[in-house]
Motif scaffolding. Structure first.
Motif, PDB file in Angstrom:
ATOM      1  N   ALA B 577       1.780 -11.637  22.000  1.00 29.15           N
ATOM      2  CA  ALA B 577       3.141 -11.574  21.478  1.00 29.15           C
ATOM      3  C   ALA B 577       3.953 -10.458  22.120  1.00 29.15           C
ATOM      4  O   ALA B 577       5.149 -10.607  22.352  1.00 29.15           O
ATOM      5  CB  ALA B 577       3.099 -11.375  19.963  1.00 29.15           C
ATOM      6  N   ILE B 578       3.299  -9.370  22.424  1.00 30.11           N
ATOM      7  CA  ILE B 578       4.066  -8.227  22.910  1.00 30.11           C
ATOM      8  C   ILE B 578       4.442  -8.392  24.376  1.00 30.11           C
ATOM      9  O   ILE B 578       5.435  -7.836  24.841  1.00 30.11           O
ATOM     10  CB  ILE B 578       3.274  -6.913  22.694  1.00 30.11           C
ATOM     11  CG1 ILE B 578       4.219  -5.707  22.699  1.00 30.11           C
ATOM     12  CG2 ILE B 578       2.211  -6.701  23.763  1.00 30.11           C
ATOM     13  CD1 ILE B 578       5.007  -5.540  21.449  1.00 30.11           C
ATOM     14  N   CYS B 579       3.673  -9.183  25.125  1.00 30.49           N
ATOM     15  CA  CYS B 579       3.889  -9.221  26.572  1.00 30.49           C
ATOM     16  C   CYS B 579       5.323  -9.640  26.903  1.00 30.49           C
ATOM     17  O   CYS B 579       5.780 -10.703  26.490  1.00 30.49           O
ATOM     18  CB  CYS B 579       2.916 -10.190  27.223  1.00 30.49           C
ATOM     19  SG  CYS B 579       3.165 -10.243  29.003  1.00 30.49           S
ATOM     20  N   PRO B 580       6.049  -8.821  27.635  1.00 29.53           N
ATOM     21  CA  PRO B 580       7.443  -9.157  27.923  1.00 29.53           C
ATOM     22  C   PRO B 580       7.599 -10.297  28.911  1.00 29.53           C
ATOM     23  O   PRO B 580       8.689 -10.856  29.038  1.00 29.53           O
ATOM     24  CB  PRO B 580       8.021  -7.857  28.478  1.00 29.53           C
ATOM     25  CG  PRO B 580       6.877  -7.061  28.939  1.00 29.53           C
ATOM     26  CD  PRO B 580       5.680  -7.497  28.157  1.00 29.53           C
ATOM     27  N   THR B 581       6.539 -10.657  29.618  1.00 25.34           N
ATOM     28  CA  THR B 581       6.694 -11.713  30.626  1.00 25.34           C
ATOM     29  C   THR B 581       5.776 -12.900  30.374  1.00 25.34           C
ATOM     30  O   THR B 581       5.579 -13.727  31.260  1.00 25.34           O
ATOM     31  CB  THR B 581       6.407 -11.167  32.038  1.00 25.34           C
ATOM     32  OG1 THR B 581       5.104 -10.583  32.037  1.00 25.34           O
ATOM     33  CG2 THR B 581       7.424 -10.135  32.456  1.00 25.34           C
ATOM     34  N   ASN B 582       5.198 -12.981  29.180  1.00 26.66           N
ATOM     35  CA  ASN B 582       4.286 -14.080  28.841  1.00 26.66           C
ATOM     36  C   ASN B 582       3.111 -14.174  29.804  1.00 26.66           C
ATOM     37  O   ASN B 582       2.699 -15.267  30.200  1.00 26.66           O
ATOM     38  CB  ASN B 582       5.015 -15.430  28.872  1.00 26.66           C
ATOM     39  CG  ASN B 582       5.856 -15.593  27.646  1.00 26.66           C
ATOM     40  OD1 ASN B 582       5.789 -14.762  26.735  1.00 26.66           O
ATOM     41  ND2 ASN B 582       6.647 -16.646  27.613  1.00 26.66           N
ATOM     42  N   ARG B 586      -3.073 -18.183  26.727  1.00 24.05           N
ATOM     43  CA  ARG B 586      -4.207 -18.710  25.953  1.00 24.05           C
ATOM     44  C   ARG B 586      -4.584 -20.072  26.497  1.00 24.05           C
ATOM     45  O   ARG B 586      -3.743 -20.969  26.572  1.00 24.05           O
ATOM     46  CB  ARG B 586      -3.805 -18.796  24.486  1.00 24.05           C
ATOM     47  CG  ARG B 586      -4.943 -19.261  23.597  1.00 24.05           C
ATOM     48  CD  ARG B 586      -4.597 -19.072  22.154  1.00 24.05           C
ATOM     49  NE  ARG B 586      -3.208 -19.422  21.894  1.00 24.05           N
ATOM     50  CZ  ARG B 586      -2.611 -19.195  20.735  1.00 24.05           C
ATOM     51  NH1 ARG B 586      -3.232 -18.584  19.770  1.00 24.05           N
ATOM     52  NH2 ARG B 586      -1.357 -19.549  20.548  1.00 24.05           N
ATOM     53  N   LYS B 597       2.453 -13.293  36.786  1.00 24.39           N
ATOM     54  CA  LYS B 597       3.515 -12.927  35.858  1.00 24.39           C
ATOM     55  C   LYS B 597       3.416 -11.465  35.422  1.00 24.39           C
ATOM     56  O   LYS B 597       4.407 -10.867  35.014  1.00 24.39           O
ATOM     57  CB  LYS B 597       3.432 -13.816  34.624  1.00 24.39           C
ATOM     58  CG  LYS B 597       3.940 -15.217  34.814  1.00 24.39           C
ATOM     59  CD  LYS B 597       3.885 -15.910  33.478  1.00 24.39           C
ATOM     60  CE  LYS B 597       4.170 -17.391  33.598  1.00 24.39           C
ATOM     61  NZ  LYS B 597       3.865 -18.044  32.320  1.00 24.39           N
ATOM     62  N   ILE B 599       3.524  -7.718  34.857  1.00 28.31           N
ATOM     63  CA  ILE B 599       4.265  -6.627  35.487  1.00 28.31           C
ATOM     64  C   ILE B 599       3.558  -5.289  35.275  1.00 28.31           C
ATOM     65  O   ILE B 599       4.087  -4.235  35.577  1.00 28.31           O
ATOM     66  CB  ILE B 599       5.714  -6.540  34.934  1.00 28.31           C
ATOM     67  CG1 ILE B 599       5.705  -6.390  33.410  1.00 28.31           C
ATOM     68  CG2 ILE B 599       6.533  -7.735  35.369  1.00 28.31           C
ATOM     69  CD1 ILE B 599       7.053  -6.033  32.839  1.00 28.31           C
ATOM     70  N   LYS B 600       2.360  -5.337  34.724  1.00 27.23           N
ATOM     71  CA  LYS B 600       1.523  -4.136  34.544  1.00 27.23           C
ATOM     72  C   LYS B 600       2.233  -3.055  33.745  1.00 27.23           C
ATOM     73  O   LYS B 600       2.395  -1.927  34.197  1.00 27.23           O
ATOM     74  CB  LYS B 600       1.087  -3.608  35.914  1.00 27.23           C
ATOM     75  CG  LYS B 600       0.240  -4.630  36.645  1.00 27.23           C
ATOM     76  CD  LYS B 600      -0.101  -4.232  38.044  1.00 27.23           C
ATOM     77  CE  LYS B 600      -0.813  -5.376  38.750  1.00 27.23           C
ATOM     78  NZ  LYS B 600      -0.990  -5.160  40.154  1.00 27.23           N
ATOM     79  N   CYS B 601       2.722  -3.452  32.579  1.00 28.45           N
ATOM     80  CA  CYS B 601       3.448  -2.493  31.762  1.00 28.45           C
ATOM     81  C   CYS B 601       2.552  -1.859  30.714  1.00 28.45           C
ATOM     82  O   CYS B 601       2.980  -0.967  29.990  1.00 28.45           O
ATOM     83  CB  CYS B 601       4.658  -3.143  31.104  1.00 28.45           C
ATOM     84  SG  CYS B 601       4.221  -4.277  29.777  1.00 28.45           S
ATOM     85  N   ASP B 602       1.323  -2.320  30.580  1.00 27.27           N
ATOM     86  CA  ASP B 602       0.345  -1.668  29.718  1.00 27.27           C
ATOM     87  C   ASP B 602       0.517  -1.997  28.229  1.00 27.27           C
ATOM     88  O   ASP B 602      -0.254  -1.512  27.407  1.00 27.27           O
ATOM     89  CB  ASP B 602       0.403  -0.147  29.915  1.00 27.27           C
ATOM     90  CG  ASP B 602      -0.883   0.536  29.489  1.00 27.27           C
ATOM     91  OD1 ASP B 602      -1.951   0.039  29.878  1.00 27.27           O
ATOM     92  OD2 ASP B 602      -0.822   1.530  28.763  1.00 27.27           O
ATOM     93  N   ALA B 603       1.500  -2.815  27.892  1.00 21.44           N
ATOM     94  CA  ALA B 603       1.727  -3.067  26.467  1.00 21.44           C
ATOM     95  C   ALA B 603       0.571  -3.834  25.840  1.00 21.44           C
ATOM     96  O   ALA B 603       0.168  -3.551  24.715  1.00 21.44           O
ATOM     97  CB  ALA B 603       3.029  -3.839  26.276  1.00 21.44           C
ATOM     98  N   GLU B 606      -2.280  -1.653  25.020  1.00 22.33           N
ATOM     99  CA  GLU B 606      -1.982  -0.859  23.826  1.00 22.33           C
ATOM    100  C   GLU B 606      -2.295  -1.640  22.563  1.00 22.33           C
ATOM    101  O   GLU B 606      -2.793  -1.100  21.583  1.00 22.33           O
ATOM    102  CB  GLU B 606      -0.496  -0.480  23.805  1.00 22.33           C
ATOM    103  CG  GLU B 606      -0.201   0.857  24.424  1.00 22.33           C
ATOM    104  CD  GLU B 606       1.296   1.119  24.452  1.00 22.33           C
ATOM    105  OE1 GLU B 606       1.704   1.917  25.282  1.00 22.33           O
ATOM    106  OE2 GLU B 606       2.060   0.526  23.648  1.00 22.33           O
ATOM    107  N   GLN B 607      -1.982  -2.937  22.597  1.00 22.07           N
ATOM    108  CA  GLN B 607      -2.208  -3.777  21.432  1.00 22.07           C
ATOM    109  C   GLN B 607      -3.679  -4.121  21.256  1.00 22.07           C
ATOM    110  O   GLN B 607      -4.177  -4.154  20.138  1.00 22.07           O
ATOM    111  CB  GLN B 607      -1.383  -5.070  21.544  1.00 22.07           C
ATOM    112  CG  GLN B 607       0.105  -4.875  21.481  1.00 22.07           C
ATOM    113  CD  GLN B 607       0.557  -4.361  20.133  1.00 22.07           C
ATOM    114  OE1 GLN B 607      -0.025  -4.677  19.108  1.00 22.07           O
ATOM    115  NE2 GLN B 607       1.598  -3.534  20.127  1.00 22.07           N
TER     116      GLN B 607
END
Lengths: 200, 621
Positions: B577-582, B586, B597, B599-603, B606-607
């Protein structure tokens, strides 16, 4: 009224000053009491920017006249300073701190996420004009690192997840737990953005 | 000279100050400076004022500056009559009600948020402020008024010995003032460490008029904010320092150039200058003498090289702030081609103290070679972000590890960057060296203006160098090819390395660029490769790991890592859900990461920290 609006090439006659009369009058009023040999050009920039939110290009010939120099010199000076903006800001501007304290705490991750969600590159405005991302320099509020600012409000310290949720709320999307597919920008675009992240 | 005016002024000021220092009724002080304003100190102040009035409490609310404990802001001090002031930390507006109930209305302390008692003695079970790890070992001379007086009141400054130094200086000849400053051994705090007295002598010896005295408050080094604190917490100290400087060098005009990112210091300095002018401390015939001095505050517009002294001069001349070619030096031909002198905020602010207490007193502090105290700011991977003042020669480790508390728990110190992006870094093994220019210079590092940025083991040195070179490239004025093109080339090479395409030949290229950069005109170009050079010196292993094995040990460099789902966990839907770029996809109940896709933002990590991991992109299978 705009007798001063000339550049000092001394040979070429002055080009007519473009722009709406109201704008020109207002700019002239703002810089009325400033003078060429009194460290006043920066003051003029600040006054005009404070009034309009940016420095309209119509101001350049007026400033050149006032400060007894050429429009080219004035333009060069404007171009030199990063805090003098020459275009109106977006409706909502998100400022991203580029400082080392933020960097070490992962601000680049936040930058990538913000660029993807707001569909906007750094120092650009999103295509619908709603959002602008701006890179700002460290002002020493490092206890909030990593931080972003929105219209002068400081938000930090942020995790990437928090910044994503925040940006989604800002964009009017549901920031809470999401169902599939919701709240993501067009895929090709965002991966392109990602490629450019570090080249800005 | 009509000195009685000063005496009268002092008596009047003393009355005002006594009401604050020994209040007859409860006094609540709220520290409002940039660092506390961003966490809501202004709201706290407003709420306090409103609530005190609404509850009809017998109390006054006062504004003050910043104590330097940025990590505990907003700070509120409550002084009850005949009891030492108690400092409460993290006092946002929502806690005001409970503070008023427990600390002011009732006869108790609001224990919960109490941080310390002002002064050196503990009281009521609370530790003394001076005994906190952050404060122990600090010598607050420049910062004596910071967080104590009202920065917007000249009376507070006067009552606490302010302008005594100016009165003392006006009794001497200008040369004698310069001699006193020379005797103290004060050197420029901006980074170059050149003798302030000598610099003043150059201007004094210059014949042409008018002469300009300029204060460089364009504290552009990201991660340093010591001048900001001085200007917003004790602006009069700088005003006094400038006036003494003006008298000693026989200058006619003074100018304080403050960077655009500091709106509050601009506001407070302008107010301070106006107040000083009202009292006859700035303008014609200062304190009844025949010395006249004009002072003005100029606000910059966002440029790092304007912090270089000649760049600042160009900026004052209404032009692009490009550093000039020296010689002529500013003392011969500075702003508008007139003799000028440029010093850092901290250099000027030390002078009132020297003139007030004498050079000998001033030189008591510090090491053998370097006298006086120096302010430092701590930021980055450190537990207590803040501003402190220590004698020169204090071990770096004392400041970083003890006062600052070192890196967050469980992490190890990696390096310290002592002052600005052009200063270089020292490794953790050298952290015991004293904080003074020489030991740093031996390691090819510049002590700079005092913004200590701390790195821990989660940070990558190559990544940091990319940032420094980006900064140098971005802020280059464009005069010298060695600088604007050299930094760009350097940045390209470093980015290549951090993206995994580095080659051994790059290392030689970097070294070559580093030596070419020495031919730049100003220090911006010359200093640009310093950080990269210290990487070669102290972190060559890590750099080679990037180049040869295409591996980033700290897993920071984006081109060298990727995210993978390694385990299953209940947190994976949240990551999706958090991934900004999907990019978290799954497939039939199992998750994977779409590398195209991502972008290696680490979110996602974190989750779902258990399930998702950062792995080496080019790891051997």
């Amino acid at each position: 009224m705009f007798s001063q609006a000339s550049h000092n090439s001394r040979v070429t006659p002055v080009d007519p000053v473009a722009g709406s009369p109201e704008l020109l009058v207002r700019i002239s009023e703002l810089i009325e009491d400033l003078s060429a040999d009194h460290v006043d050009l920066l003051k003029a920039f600040h006054r005009i920017q404070h009034e309009f939110g940016y420095l309209p290009h119509e101001a350049v010939p007026l400033l050149a006249g006032k400060f007894r120099t050429t429009p080219a010199i004035i333009f060069g000076t404007i171009d030199f300073y990063s805090e003098v903006r020459t275009a109106p800001a977006a409706e909502t501007t998100v400022e991203w701190c580029s400082g080392p304290a933020c960097l070490l705490k992962g601000s680049l991750n936040i930058r990538r996420a913000l660029e993807a969600i707001l569909e906007c590159e750094m120092n650009r405005t999103s295509s619908n004009g709603n959002f602008g991302l701006r890179l700002v320099q460290c002002d020493g509020t490092c206890h909030l690192a990593p931080l972003v600012r929105q219209d002068g409000r400081y938000i930090g310290p942020l995790t990437v997840s928090e910044s994503i949720e925040w940006a989604r709320r800002l964009k009017g999307e549901d920031g809470a737990v999401q169902t599939e597919g919701e709240g993501a920008p067009a895929e090709e675009e965002s991966s392109q953005t990602a490629q450019k992240v570090e080249s800005e | 000279m009509t000195l009685p005016t000063y005496k009268e002024m002092w008596q009047q000021a003393d009355e005002v100050w006594t009401r604050t220092a020994r209040p007859a009724r409860t006094l609540i002080k709220v520290g409002v400076a940039t660092c506390s304003r961003v966490v809501g100190a202004e709201e706290t102040l407003e709420t306090l004022r409103r609530e005190v009035q609404a509850r009809r409490l017998d109390a006054d609310v006062m504004l003050t500056g910043c104590l330097g404990l940025c990590y505990a802001e907003p700070l509120v001090e409550v002084i009850r009559p005949n009891v030492p002031g108690i400092l409460y930390q993290l006092m946002t507006a929502d806690k005001v009600a409970s503070l008023l109930e427990t600390a002011v209305a009732a006869d108790g302390n609001a224990r919960e948020h109490a941080l310390a008692v002002m002064g050196d003695k503990e009281f009521g079970g609370l530790p003394a402020l001076g005994s906190l790890e952050f404060m122990r070992g600090q010598v607050r001379r420049l910062m004596a008024n910071c967080g104590v007086t009202d920065p917007e009141s000249i009376d507070h400054y006067l009552a606490r010995g302010g302008y005594e130094g100016l009165v003392g200086a006006l009794r001497l000849k200008p040369v004698e003032v310069i001699d006193e400053v020379k005797k103290s051994g004060l050197w420029g705090r901006g980074g170059a460490a050149f003798s302030t007295g000598l610099k003043w002598e150059f201007l004094y010896n210059a014949k042409r008029k008018p002469k300009y005295l300029i204060c460089n408050a364009d504290e552009g080094d990201p991660g340093s904010f010591v001048n900001r604190n001085l200007m917003e917490s004790d602006p009069q100290l700088l005003v006094e320092g400038m006036i003494i400087g003006g008298y000693a060098t026989e200058a006619d005009k003074g100018c304080i150039y403050i960077r655009d990112e500091y709106p509050l210091p601009v506001e407070r300095m302008e107010l301070a200058v106006a107040q000083a002018r009202e009292r006859g401390l700035v303008g014609e015939g200062i304190l009844g003498s025949d010395f006249s001095f004009e002072l003005e505050v100029v606000r910059g517009a966002g440029s790092y090289v304007c912090g270089d002294e000649t760049g600042l001069l160009s900026s004052l001349e209404d032009r692009r702030g490009m550093p000039k070619i020296k010689p002529p030096f500013p003392a011969q031909a500075g702003v508008f081609a007139m003799p000028s002198n440029i010093n850092n905020v901290e250099s000027y602010t030390n002078v009132p103290l020297i003139m007030r207490h004498g050079a000998d007193w001033w030189a008591e502090m510090g090491s053998e070679k370097h006298k006086g105290t120096k302010m430092f700011s701590l930021s980055g991977q450190i537990q207590r972000v803040g501003i402190l003042e220590v004698p020169l020669g204090t071990p770096t480790s004392d400041v970083v590890m003890r006062m600052g508390g070192g890196p967050p728990k469980g992490r190890k110190l990696k390096a310290v960057q002592p002052g600005g992006p052009l200063s270089g870094v020292i490794p953790a093994s050298d952290v015991d060296i004293p904080l003074e220019p020489d030991p740093y210079r031996e390691r090819g590092v510049l002590m700079g203006s005092g913004g200590l940025v701390i790195l821990d083991d989660t940070n990558c040195i190559v990544d940091l160098c990319v940032y420094f070179e980006w900064f140098a490239e971005d802020e280059s004025c464009g005069r010298c090819t060695t600088c604007f093109a050299g930094t760009r080339r350097m940045l390209e090479i470093l980015r290549r390395i951090s993206s995994g395409r580095g080659r051994l030949a790059d290392l030689e290229l970097i070294k070559l660029l580093g030596s070419i950069a020495q031919n730049a005109n100003c220090f911006h170009g010359q200093g640009a490769p310093t950080a990269v050079m210290s990487m070669f010196r102290f972190f060559e292993g890590e750099l080679l790991e990037h180049v040869e094995r295409k591996r980033c040990p700290a897993k920071v460099c984006r081109g060298l890592v990727r995210y993978e789902v390694l385990h299953h966990s209940d947190r994976l839907p949240a990551a999706e859900a958090i991934c900004p770029t999907n990019a978290v996809v799954r497939d039939n109940g199992t998750y994977r990461i779409d590398q195209l896709k991502c972008i290696k933002c680490d979110a996602c990590r974190e989750q779902a920290p258990y399930a998702i991991a950062v792995v080496d992109e080019f790891a051997p299978a």
